[in-house]
Design an enzyme around this catalytic site. Sequence first.
Site, PDB file in Angstrom:
ATOM      1  N   ASP A  75       0.802  -1.236   0.000  1.00 59.28           N
ATOM      2  CA  ASP A  75       0.000   0.000   0.000  1.00 59.28           C
ATOM      3  C   ASP A  75       0.831   1.281   0.000  1.00 59.28           C
ATOM      4  O   ASP A  75       0.280   2.370  -0.160  1.00 59.28           O
ATOM      5  CB  ASP A  75      -0.976  -0.011   1.208  1.00 59.28           C
ATOM      6  CG  ASP A  75      -0.257  -0.185   2.560  1.00 59.28           C
ATOM      7  OD1 ASP A  75      -0.872  -0.789   3.466  1.00 59.28           O
ATOM      8  OD2 ASP A  75       0.888   0.277   2.703  1.00 59.28           O
TER       9      ASP A  75
ATOM     10  N   SER B  46       0.475 -12.207  10.132  1.00 55.02           N
ATOM     11  CA  SER B  46       0.025 -13.526  10.607  1.00 55.02           C
ATOM     12  C   SER B  46       1.152 -14.550  10.495  1.00 55.02           C
ATOM     13  O   SER B  46       1.000 -15.698  10.898  1.00 55.02           O
ATOM     14  CB  SER B  46      -1.179 -13.986   9.767  1.00 55.02           C
ATOM     15  OG  SER B  46      -0.814 -13.988   8.389  1.00 55.02           O
TER      16      SER B  46
ATOM     17  N   CYS C  51       3.970  -4.002 -17.510  1.00 59.52           N
ATOM     18  CA  CYS C  51       3.456  -4.816 -18.631  1.00 59.52           C
ATOM     19  C   CYS C  51       3.630  -6.291 -18.255  1.00 59.52           C
ATOM     20  O   CYS C  51       4.722  -6.710 -17.869  1.00 59.52           O
ATOM     21  CB  CYS C  51       4.256  -4.503 -19.916  1.00 59.52           C
ATOM     22  SG  CYS C  51       3.856  -5.663 -21.253  1.00 59.52           S
TER      23      CYS C  51
ATOM     24  N   CYS D 203      -0.384  -2.400 -22.840  1.00 57.21           N
ATOM     25  CA  CYS D 203       0.949  -1.781 -22.831  1.00 57.21           C
ATOM     26  C   CYS D 203       1.108  -0.910 -24.080  1.00 57.21           C
ATOM     27  O   CYS D 203       0.872  -1.391 -25.203  1.00 57.21           O
ATOM     28  CB  CYS D 203       2.013  -2.887 -22.814  1.00 57.21           C
ATOM     29  SG  CYS D 203       3.678  -2.273 -23.063  1.00 57.21           S
TER      30      CYS D 203
ATOM     31  N   HIS E 131       6.829  -7.448  -1.423  1.00 56.76           N
ATOM     32  CA  HIS E 131       5.791  -7.903  -2.361  1.00 56.76           C
ATOM     33  C   HIS E 131       5.385  -6.846  -3.362  1.00 56.76           C
ATOM     34  O   HIS E 131       4.307  -6.939  -3.951  1.00 56.76           O
ATOM     35  CB  HIS E 131       4.558  -8.382  -1.563  1.00 56.76           C
ATOM     36  CG  HIS E 131       4.869  -9.537  -0.664  1.00 56.76           C
ATOM     37  ND1 HIS E 131       4.130  -9.822   0.461  1.00 56.76           N
ATOM     38  CD2 HIS E 131       5.850 -10.469  -0.713  1.00 56.76           C
ATOM     39  CE1 HIS E 131       4.639 -10.890   1.065  1.00 56.76           C
ATOM     40  NE2 HIS E 131       5.689 -11.293   0.382  1.00 56.76           N
TER      41      HIS E 131
ATOM     42  N   ALA F 137      -1.182  -1.967  16.649  1.00 58.83           N
ATOM     43  CA  ALA F 137       0.106  -1.292  16.440  1.00 58.83           C
ATOM     44  C   ALA F 137      -0.013   0.218  16.630  1.00 58.83           C
ATOM     45  O   ALA F 137       0.917   0.858  17.137  1.00 58.83           O
ATOM     46  CB  ALA F 137       0.592  -1.611  15.024  1.00 58.83           C
TER      47      ALA F 137
HETATM   48  C1  BV8 Z   1       7.447 -17.670  -3.374  1.00 60.91           C
HETATM   49  C2  BV8 Z   1       1.036  -9.092  -2.784  1.00 60.91           C
HETATM   50  C3  BV8 Z   1       8.950 -19.032  -4.563  1.00 60.91           C
HETATM   51  C4  BV8 Z   1      -0.193  -9.282  -3.594  1.00 60.91           C
HETATM   52  C5  BV8 Z   1       1.243 -11.049  -1.340  1.00 60.91           C
HETATM   53  C6  BV8 Z   1       2.280 -24.184  -0.339  1.00 60.91           C
HETATM   54  C7  BV8 Z   1       1.474 -24.125  -1.461  1.00 60.91           C
HETATM   55  C8  BV8 Z   1       1.545 -23.092  -2.386  1.00 60.91           C
HETATM   56  C9  BV8 Z   1       2.461 -22.074  -2.189  1.00 60.91           C
HETATM   57  C10 BV8 Z   1       3.239 -22.162  -1.056  1.00 60.91           C
HETATM   58  C11 BV8 Z   1       3.187 -23.177  -0.139  1.00 60.91           C
HETATM   59  N1  BV8 Z   1       4.097 -22.936   0.843  1.00 60.91           N
HETATM   60  C12 BV8 Z   1       4.721 -21.796   0.582  1.00 60.91           C
HETATM   61  C13 BV8 Z   1       4.227 -21.328  -0.577  1.00 60.91           C
HETATM   62  C14 BV8 Z   1       4.599 -20.177  -1.208  1.00 60.91           C
HETATM   63  C15 BV8 Z   1       3.617 -19.033  -0.940  1.00 60.91           C
HETATM   64  C16 BV8 Z   1       3.059 -19.008   0.456  1.00 60.91           C
HETATM   65  O1  BV8 Z   1       3.734 -18.604   1.383  1.00 60.91           O
HETATM   66  N2  BV8 Z   1       1.813 -19.437   0.615  1.00 60.91           N
HETATM   67  C17 BV8 Z   1       1.225 -19.454   1.941  1.00 60.91           C
HETATM   68  C18 BV8 Z   1      -0.210 -18.961   1.855  1.00 60.91           C
HETATM   69  C19 BV8 Z   1       1.337 -20.866   2.468  1.00 60.91           C
HETATM   70  N3  BV8 Z   1       4.481 -17.895  -1.106  1.00 60.91           N
HETATM   71  C20 BV8 Z   1       4.656 -17.425  -2.342  1.00 60.91           C
HETATM   72  O2  BV8 Z   1       4.084 -17.834  -3.340  1.00 60.91           O
HETATM   73  C21 BV8 Z   1       5.695 -16.319  -2.437  1.00 60.91           C
HETATM   74  N4  BV8 Z   1       6.605 -16.648  -3.501  1.00 60.91           N
HETATM   75  O3  BV8 Z   1       7.479 -18.389  -2.416  1.00 60.91           O
HETATM   76  O4  BV8 Z   1       8.268 -17.817  -4.467  1.00 60.91           O
HETATM   77  C22 BV8 Z   1       7.964 -19.967  -5.198  1.00 60.91           C
HETATM   78  C23 BV8 Z   1       7.778 -19.860  -6.553  1.00 60.91           C
HETATM   79  C24 BV8 Z   1       6.901 -20.757  -7.173  1.00 60.91           C
HETATM   80  C25 BV8 Z   1       6.193 -21.715  -6.425  1.00 60.91           C
HETATM   81  C26 BV8 Z   1       6.347 -21.773  -5.018  1.00 60.91           C
HETATM   82  C27 BV8 Z   1       7.250 -20.896  -4.408  1.00 60.91           C
HETATM   83  C28 BV8 Z   1       5.014 -15.010  -2.784  1.00 60.91           C
HETATM   84  C29 BV8 Z   1       4.175 -14.568  -1.622  1.00 60.91           C
HETATM   85  C30 BV8 Z   1       3.711 -13.146  -1.871  1.00 60.91           C
HETATM   86  C31 BV8 Z   1       2.227 -13.148  -2.142  1.00 60.91           C
HETATM   87  N5  BV8 Z   1       1.767 -11.748  -2.301  1.00 60.91           N
HETATM   88  N6  BV8 Z   1       0.884  -9.766  -1.489  1.00 60.91           N
HETATM   89  C32 BV8 Z   1      -1.342  -8.483  -3.061  1.00 60.91           C
HETATM   90  O5  BV8 Z   1      -1.209  -7.813  -2.011  1.00 60.91           O
HETATM   91  O6  BV8 Z   1      -2.408  -8.513  -3.700  1.00 60.91           O
HETATM   92  S1  BV8 Z   1       1.075 -11.771   0.172  1.00 60.91           S
HETATM   93  C33 BV8 Z   1      -0.179 -10.944   0.971  1.00 60.91           C
HETATM   94  O7  BV8 Z   1      -0.639 -11.818   1.964  1.00 60.91           O
HETATM   95  C34 BV8 Z   1       0.295  -9.741   1.704  1.00 60.91           C
HETATM   96  O8  BV8 Z   1       1.301  -9.030   1.032  1.00 60.91           O
HETATM   97  C35 BV8 Z   1       0.812 -10.297   2.988  1.00 60.91           C
HETATM   98  O9  BV8 Z   1       2.144 -10.613   2.901  1.00 60.91           O
HETATM   99  C36 BV8 Z   1       0.075 -11.579   3.090  1.00 60.91           C
HETATM  100  C37 BV8 Z   1      -0.916 -11.467   4.204  1.00 60.91           C
HETATM  101  O10 BV8 Z   1      -0.153 -11.600   5.315  1.00 60.91           O
HETATM  102  P1  BV8 Z   1      -0.226 -10.502   6.460  1.00 60.91           P
HETATM  103  O11 BV8 Z   1       0.404  -9.249   5.984  1.00 60.91           O
HETATM  104  O12 BV8 Z   1       0.345 -11.180   7.633  1.00 60.91           O
HETATM  105  O13 BV8 Z   1      -1.746 -10.165   6.671  1.00 60.91           O
HETATM  106  P2  BV8 Z   1      -2.824 -11.097   7.333  1.00 60.91           P
HETATM  107  O14 BV8 Z   1      -4.135 -10.525   6.962  1.00 60.91           O
HETATM  108  O15 BV8 Z   1      -2.504 -12.517   7.031  1.00 60.91           O
HETATM  109  O16 BV8 Z   1      -2.592 -10.925   8.896  1.00 60.91           O
HETATM  110  C38 BV8 Z   1      -2.809  -9.679   9.522  1.00 60.91           C
HETATM  111  C39 BV8 Z   1      -2.182  -9.818  10.889  1.00 60.91           C
HETATM  112  O17 BV8 Z   1      -2.263  -8.578  11.553  1.00 60.91           O
HETATM  113  C40 BV8 Z   1      -2.910 -10.824  11.772  1.00 60.91           C
HETATM  114  O18 BV8 Z   1      -1.951 -11.583  12.495  1.00 60.91           O
HETATM  115  C41 BV8 Z   1      -3.728  -9.946  12.710  1.00 60.91           C
HETATM  116  O19 BV8 Z   1      -3.866 -10.542  13.993  1.00 60.91           O
HETATM  117  C42 BV8 Z   1      -2.854  -8.733  12.814  1.00 60.91           C
HETATM  118  N7  BV8 Z   1      -3.550  -7.470  13.071  1.00 60.91           N
HETATM  119  C43 BV8 Z   1      -4.773  -7.078  12.617  1.00 60.91           C
HETATM  120  N8  BV8 Z   1      -5.007  -5.803  13.030  1.00 60.91           N
HETATM  121  C44 BV8 Z   1      -3.910  -5.393  13.720  1.00 60.91           C
HETATM  122  C45 BV8 Z   1      -2.979  -6.448  13.753  1.00 60.91           C
HETATM  123  N9  BV8 Z   1      -1.792  -6.353  14.366  1.00 60.91           N
HETATM  124  C46 BV8 Z   1      -1.493  -5.176  14.960  1.00 60.91           C
HETATM  125  N10 BV8 Z   1      -2.327  -4.111  14.960  1.00 60.91           N
HETATM  126  C47 BV8 Z   1      -3.541  -4.185  14.364  1.00 60.91           C
HETATM  127  N11 BV8 Z   1      -4.370  -3.129  14.379  1.00 60.91           N
END
Ligand code: BV8
Length: 244
Positions: A103, A188, A126, A146, A118, A230
Amino acid sequence: MHTTEVAAALKGAKHVAILTGSGISAESGVPTFRDAQTGLWSQFKPEDLATPEAFRGNPKLVWEWYAWRRGLIARAQPNAGHLALVELEQRIPEFTLITQNVDGLHQRAGSRNVIELHGNINRTKCSEEDLPVTEWKERGDPPPRCPRCGGPLRPDVVWFGESLRAEAIEGALMASRRCDVFLSIGTSTLVQPAASLPFEAAEGGATVIEINTDVTPLTNHATFRLPGPAARVLPELLRVAWPA
Ligand code: BV8
């Protein structure tokens, strides 16, 4: 509450590394990834839309989802949590802010040394050339094309299944391994490789602090946990560490 111990660790730190997730933007009104998608998008899961397959299958839907999020982010303001990290950057000799968020709110708050693991939703590229595009004509059905090659445009973010830019993840790993204090804020701790960074910091002997409203897979491994939002916990922490 361990605020006093955490404040003392920050005051003595030479190098602080921070990892933020969507939780730090929650109080700016930007929904976290785990919040149920609202209204129009309620029938989709982010993980199903933020993929190359979804874009290939339905580029219009994915482009419009990002356009909706861009509009929401444009109306959002950095909150007290973002601003506290700007102040912290000014007080610590070496400071690395690593964010999973796309963001751009850390930069809008004034943070300077930001590693965007990310990508950034406000940048467009493109999808054929994988090169940035800053201007285009909105003609016909989205996504726009593009101006150089006619390929569909896409947001410059890392989708699930896509690799992170090498310099981003290498810089983040190096900072995590070298820092004295690592703060994991509003994530998370589920998405790899970002989720490994606090564990790398612990391996390197850093004091690892988690700031989150909930527990995560990191909670039991952190040195300290500061529960709560936070936007409240971070300003409070700075007030204790550096009383006015
Ligand atoms: C990669 C951009 C190599 C896009 C994002 C098994 C199967 C398939 C895939 C995988 C697997 N194991 C691992 C993988 C790889 C996968 C992955 O990790 N999957 C997970 C789901 C298991 N990772 C990838 O694919 C990464 N690439 O590994 O490359 C590769 C290549 C090919 C094949 C395999 C591997 C790329 C990952 C990047 C994805 N893109 N974002 C977009 O934004 O549209 S990720 C996206 O989700 C966000 O950017 C962020 O990172 C993520 C969400 O996580 P959080 O930020 O933690 O947010 P969330 O909502 O989950 O949690 C919020 C937290 O805040 C909570 O804990 C809550 O309690 C807390 N909270 C809430 N309010 C507050 C607070 N805390 C404090 N104050 C508050 N007020």
